[in-house]
Design an enzyme around this catalytic site. Structure first.
Site, mmCIF file in Angstrom:
data_model
loop_
_atom_site.group_PDB
_atom_site.id
_atom_site.type_symbol
_atom_site.label_atom_id
_atom_site.label_comp_id
_atom_site.label_asym_id
_atom_site.label_seq_id
_atom_site.Cartn_x
_atom_site.Cartn_y
_atom_site.Cartn_z
ATOM 1 N N ASN A 1 -41.606 -17.111 15.847
ATOM 2 C CA ASN A 1 -42.401 -15.953 15.416
ATOM 3 C C ASN A 1 -43.059 -16.352 14.107
ATOM 4 O O ASN A 1 -42.429 -16.326 13.058
ATOM 5 C CB ASN A 1 -41.474 -14.745 15.222
ATOM 6 C CG ASN A 1 -42.200 -13.559 14.599
ATOM 7 O OD1 ASN A 1 -43.430 -13.549 14.528
ATOM 8 N ND2 ASN A 1 -41.441 -12.567 14.147
ATOM 9 N N TRP A 2 -44.312 -16.744 14.211
ATOM 10 C CA TRP A 2 -44.996 -17.255 13.006
ATOM 11 C C TRP A 2 -45.338 -16.157 12.013
ATOM 12 O O TRP A 2 -45.707 -16.439 10.874
ATOM 13 C CB TRP A 2 -46.285 -17.984 13.401
ATOM 14 C CG TRP A 2 -46.071 -19.261 14.155
ATOM 15 C CD1 TRP A 2 -44.888 -19.958 14.284
ATOM 16 C CD2 TRP A 2 -47.063 -20.010 14.866
ATOM 17 N NE1 TRP A 2 -45.103 -21.096 15.037
ATOM 18 C CE2 TRP A 2 -46.420 -21.152 15.408
ATOM 19 C CE3 TRP A 2 -48.418 -19.836 15.089
ATOM 20 C CZ2 TRP A 2 -47.100 -22.102 16.161
ATOM 21 C CZ3 TRP A 2 -49.102 -20.786 15.847
ATOM 22 C CH2 TRP A 2 -48.455 -21.904 16.374
ATOM 23 N N HIS B 1 -40.655 -5.540 16.572
ATOM 24 C CA HIS B 1 -40.057 -6.322 15.491
ATOM 25 C C HIS B 1 -39.719 -5.379 14.336
ATOM 26 O O HIS B 1 -40.450 -4.415 14.077
ATOM 27 C CB HIS B 1 -41.021 -7.420 15.023
ATOM 28 C CG HIS B 1 -40.361 -8.370 14.087
ATOM 29 N ND1 HIS B 1 -40.205 -8.076 12.753
ATOM 30 C CD2 HIS B 1 -39.778 -9.578 14.293
ATOM 31 C CE1 HIS B 1 -39.547 -9.080 12.172
ATOM 32 N NE2 HIS B 1 -39.287 -10.002 13.089
ATOM 33 N N GLU C 1 -40.135 -5.590 11.296
ATOM 34 C CA GLU C 1 -41.212 -5.424 10.310
ATOM 35 C C GLU C 1 -42.240 -4.409 10.802
ATOM 36 O O GLU C 1 -42.801 -3.640 10.014
ATOM 37 C CB GLU C 1 -41.855 -6.789 10.019
ATOM 38 C CG GLU C 1 -40.928 -7.650 9.150
ATOM 39 C CD GLU C 1 -41.037 -9.141 9.369
ATOM 40 O OE1 GLU C 1 -42.042 -9.611 9.924
ATOM 41 O OE2 GLU C 1 -40.082 -9.854 8.982
ATOM 42 N N GLU D 1 -31.871 -8.782 16.235
ATOM 43 C CA GLU D 1 -32.208 -9.291 14.907
ATOM 44 C C GLU D 1 -31.698 -8.329 13.844
ATOM 45 O O GLU D 1 -32.362 -7.333 13.529
ATOM 46 C CB GLU D 1 -33.729 -9.419 14.760
ATOM 47 C CG GLU D 1 -34.360 -10.377 15.740
ATOM 48 C CD GLU D 1 -35.686 -10.912 15.210
ATOM 49 O OE1 GLU D 1 -35.787 -12.123 15.052
ATOM 50 O OE2 GLU D 1 -36.586 -10.110 14.923
ATOM 51 N N GLY E 1 -35.313 -13.371 7.263
ATOM 52 C CA GLY E 1 -36.018 -13.925 6.108
ATOM 53 C C GLY E 1 -35.193 -13.935 4.832
ATOM 54 O O GLY E 1 -35.714 -14.147 3.746
ATOM 55 N N SER F 1 -32.806 -15.716 10.211
ATOM 56 C CA SER F 1 -32.443 -16.924 9.469
ATOM 57 C C SER F 1 -31.750 -17.975 10.326
ATOM 58 O O SER F 1 -30.866 -18.683 9.849
ATOM 59 C CB SER F 1 -31.600 -16.572 8.241
ATOM 60 O OG SER F 1 -32.327 -15.716 7.373
ATOM 61 N N GLY G 1 -38.148 -17.232 12.764
ATOM 62 C CA GLY G 1 -39.264 -16.973 11.860
ATOM 63 C C GLY G 1 -39.553 -18.198 11.011
ATOM 64 O O GLY G 1 -40.220 -19.141 11.434
ATOM 65 N N GLY G 2 -39.017 -18.210 9.797
ATOM 66 C CA GLY G 2 -39.312 -19.255 8.823
ATOM 67 C C GLY G 2 -39.195 -20.670 9.373
ATOM 68 O O GLY G 2 -40.075 -21.513 9.153
#
Ligand code: PGA
Length: 250
Positions: free
Chosen positions: A9-10, A95, A97, A167, A173, A212, A233-234
């Site tokens: 997930n960019w 998501h 966010e 998640e 993150g 993470s 993600g990261g």
């Protein structure tokens, strides 16, 4: 046996050139990953580039959101058909966010899932609790509520060919990962909950862990019985890290 899925997930990161470089790196190492399917969920403007670069590679791609509407006067929105125009296989829905920053509630997320699925996309349905909710011991209630909104709208069968991503919001993150046991407990809860409604669906649905996940913790998380992959993600922004997570799938 459920297929392991390692999905990047960019988020709102990258540029045309950095994404080209990232995918060159991923493509160069993807042949060594035997058991996992790799996928990347890109920002909308880059989908054409991603399609061009990944076509025929066996690596899948998708988007991070979609509209519930088919077409029309919805400025700024992107429809399922538009994503299919770029051969997207996946789309992330709900998501945390989007839930927290853009006010997407359980009903809207369920609708997005339904619209994506009906169009022929594979939605990656995100669920998870905040730190406050975990500390108040309501993790299972929250996850159950999020899933029940989808079941109420579409029935449990809608999840048979879908993907759920658990998640925990406090792990996204933050560098704080749920322990393999903490994650497995929630994954097992989700599967048992679905099994109450339909055992075959529960057996089939892929449940990814996200929050993470990185090359150092992926193997232990992916070794758990009900963890069928990761939403990354990261670590998906670095080809070597993303590939290392793919390799950790065995
Ligand atoms: P993270 O993000 O791996 O950077 O924690 C995961 C996600 O938000 O899907």
């Amino acid at each position: 046996m459920r297929q392991v899925l390692i999905a990047g997930n960019w988020k709102m990161n990258g540029s045309r050139s950095s994404i080209r470089e990232l995918l060159d790196g991923v493509k160069a190492g993807a042949g060594e990953i035997k058991s996992a399917e790799l996928a990347v969920c890109a920002p909308f403007p880059y989908l054409a580039d991603v399609q061009e670069q990944l076509n025929g590679t066996g690596i899948s791609w998708g988007a991070q959101n979609l509209s519930t509407e088919e077409k029309g006067a919805f400025t700024g929105e992107v429809s399922a058909a538009m994503l299919l125009d770029f051969d997207c296989k996946y789309v992330i829905v709900g998501h945390s966010e989007r839930r927290s920053l853009y006010g997407e509630d359980d009903a809207l997320v369920a609708k997005k899932y339904a619209v994506a699925r009906k169009a022929g996309l594979k939605p990656i349905f995100c669920v998870g609790e905040t730190l406050e909710e975990r500390e108040s011991n309501v993790t299972e209630d929250v996850v159950a509520r999020q899933i029940d909104a989808l079941i109420a709208l579409e029935g449990v069968a809608a999840l048979a060919d879908g993907v759920i991503a658990y998640e925990p919001v406090w792990a996204i993150g933050t560098g704080k990962t749920a322990s393999p046991e903490q994650a497995q407990a929630v994954h097992a809860f989700i599967r048992a909950k679905l099994a109450n409604a339909d055992a075959a669906v529960a057996e089939k649905v892929q449940i990814l862990y996200g929050g993470s996940m990185n090359p150092a913790n992926a193997a232990d998380l992916l070794a758990m019985a009900d963890i069928d992959g990761g939403l990354i993600g990261g670590a998906s922004l670095k080809a070597d890290d993303f590939l290392a997570i793919g390799k950790a799938a065995g």
